[in-house]
Design a protein around this motif. Sequence first.
Motif, short mmCIF file in Angstrom:
data_model
loop_
_atom_site.label_atom_id
_atom_site.label_comp_id
_atom_site.label_asym_id
_atom_site.label_seq_id
_atom_site.Cartn_x
_atom_site.Cartn_y
_atom_site.Cartn_z
N MET A 1 0.91 -1.28 -0.09
CA MET A 1 -0.09 -0.07 0.06
C MET A 1 0.84 1.20 0.03
N ALA A 2 2.01 0.94 0.26
CA ALA A 2 3.10 2.19 -0.01
C ALA A 2 2.97 2.95 -1.19
N HIS A 3 2.98 4.37 -1.14
CA HIS A 3 2.73 4.98 -2.26
C HIS A 3 3.88 5.57 -2.69
N ARG A 4 4.14 5.55 -3.95
CA ARG A 4 5.07 6.39 -4.54
C ARG A 4 4.69 7.61 -4.96
N GLY A 5 5.34 8.73 -4.93
CA GLY A 5 5.06 10.10 -5.11
C GLY A 5 4.87 10.28 -6.67
N ALA A 6 3.69 11.30 -6.97
CA ALA A 6 3.86 11.58 -8.18
C ALA A 6 4.62 12.49 -9.05
N GLY A 71 -8.52 1.18 9.71
CA GLY A 71 -9.69 1.58 8.56
C GLY A 71 -8.97 2.66 7.36
N VAL A 72 -8.27 3.36 7.90
CA VAL A 72 -7.65 4.36 7.01
C VAL A 72 -6.77 3.26 5.84
N ALA A 73 -5.90 2.45 6.23
CA ALA A 73 -5.28 1.40 5.55
C ALA A 73 -6.25 0.66 4.59
N LYS A 74 -7.15 0.34 5.04
CA LYS A 74 -8.15 -0.41 4.15
C LYS A 74 -8.65 0.29 2.96
N VAL A 75 -8.95 1.46 3.35
CA VAL A 75 -9.74 2.31 2.34
C VAL A 75 -8.78 2.99 1.34
N LEU A 76 -7.52 3.30 1.91
CA LEU A 76 -6.45 3.41 0.81
C LEU A 76 -6.18 2.57 -0.12
N GLU A 77 -6.40 1.02 0.54
CA GLU A 77 -5.95 -0.13 -0.48
C GLU A 77 -6.91 -0.34 -1.41
N LEU A 78 -8.37 -0.16 -0.94
CA LEU A 78 -9.38 -0.31 -1.96
C LEU A 78 -9.55 0.78 -2.82
N GLU A 79 -9.17 2.10 -2.52
CA GLU A 79 -9.12 3.09 -3.56
C GLU A 79 -8.02 2.97 -4.53
N ALA A 80 -6.99 2.49 -4.24
CA ALA A 80 -5.87 2.17 -5.17
C ALA A 80 -6.03 0.91 -6.24
N ALA A 81 -6.91 0.00 -5.49
CA ALA A 81 -7.33 -1.06 -6.32
C ALA A 81 -8.37 -0.61 -7.22
N ASN A 82 -9.28 0.31 -6.75
CA ASN A 82 -10.29 0.71 -7.86
C ASN A 82 -9.81 1.42 -8.88
N ARG A 84 -6.59 1.13 -10.18
CA ARG A 84 -6.21 0.20 -11.18
C ARG A 84 -7.16 -0.38 -12.05
N LEU A 85 -8.16 -0.90 -11.51
CA LEU A 85 -9.12 -1.40 -12.20
C LEU A 85 -9.91 -0.52 -13.26
N ALA A 86 -10.06 0.58 -12.59
CA ALA A 86 -10.67 1.69 -13.65
C ALA A 86 -9.57 2.03 -14.97
N ALA A 87 -8.21 2.04 -14.64
CA ALA A 87 -7.31 2.18 -15.62
C ALA A 87 -7.21 1.13 -16.61
N GLU A 88 -7.39 -0.04 -16.17
CA GLU A 88 -7.25 -1.35 -16.82
C GLU A 88 -8.75 -1.32 -17.97
N LEU A 89 -9.71 -0.96 -17.07
CA LEU A 89 -11.03 -1.03 -18.01
C LEU A 89 -10.91 0.19 -19.11
N ARG A 90 -10.37 1.28 -19.04
CA ARG A 90 -10.07 2.06 -19.86
C ARG A 90 -9.22 1.76 -21.21
N ARG A 91 -8.18 1.08 -20.50
CA ARG A 91 -7.36 0.53 -21.48
C ARG A 91 -7.73 -0.47 -22.41
N LEU A 92 -8.85 -1.43 -21.89
CA LEU A 92 -9.38 -2.41 -22.56
C LEU A 92 -10.60 -1.67 -23.63
N ARG A 93 -11.02 -0.65 -23.24
CA ARG A 93 -12.02 0.04 -23.93
C ARG A 93 -11.48 0.86 -25.16
N SER A 94 -10.24 1.19 -24.97
CA SER A 94 -9.62 1.89 -26.07
C SER A 94 -9.09 0.93 -27.15
N ARG A 95 -9.30 -0.21 -26.83
CA ARG A 95 -8.88 -1.18 -27.91
C ARG A 95 -9.41 -1.27 -29.33
#
Length: 95
Positions: A1-6, A71-82, A84-95
């Motif tokens: 869950m560690a975050h690398r800076g933008a 709870g914060v850790a779980k929310v951050l984990e779920l937001e990161a997973a969401n 990633r999934l949204a990015a994958e969906l956009r990638r698949l739709r752009s094919r």
Amino acid sequence: MAHRGAAAAVYAISVVAELVGTGQQNIRLYERRGLLTPERTAGGTRQYSDGDLEVLRRIGELLDEGLNLAGVAKVLELEAANARLAAELRRLRSR
């Protein structure tokens, strides 16, 4: 869950604490809990990025809403997973 800076890690912990309105000890605790991972200089000094600041602000929001650090850790984990999934969906739709 560690975050690398933008962006480049340029802020010292004292500056970050002032910018996000929390104590340096809190920031160190969040790091120990794996909520973020700042870059380190060769000498071991923490350096924070704009992305790290965003994560710290989000942690503050979630704490203000009444979540504990687990709870914060779980929310951050779920937001990161969401994101990633949204990015994958956009990638698949752009094919």
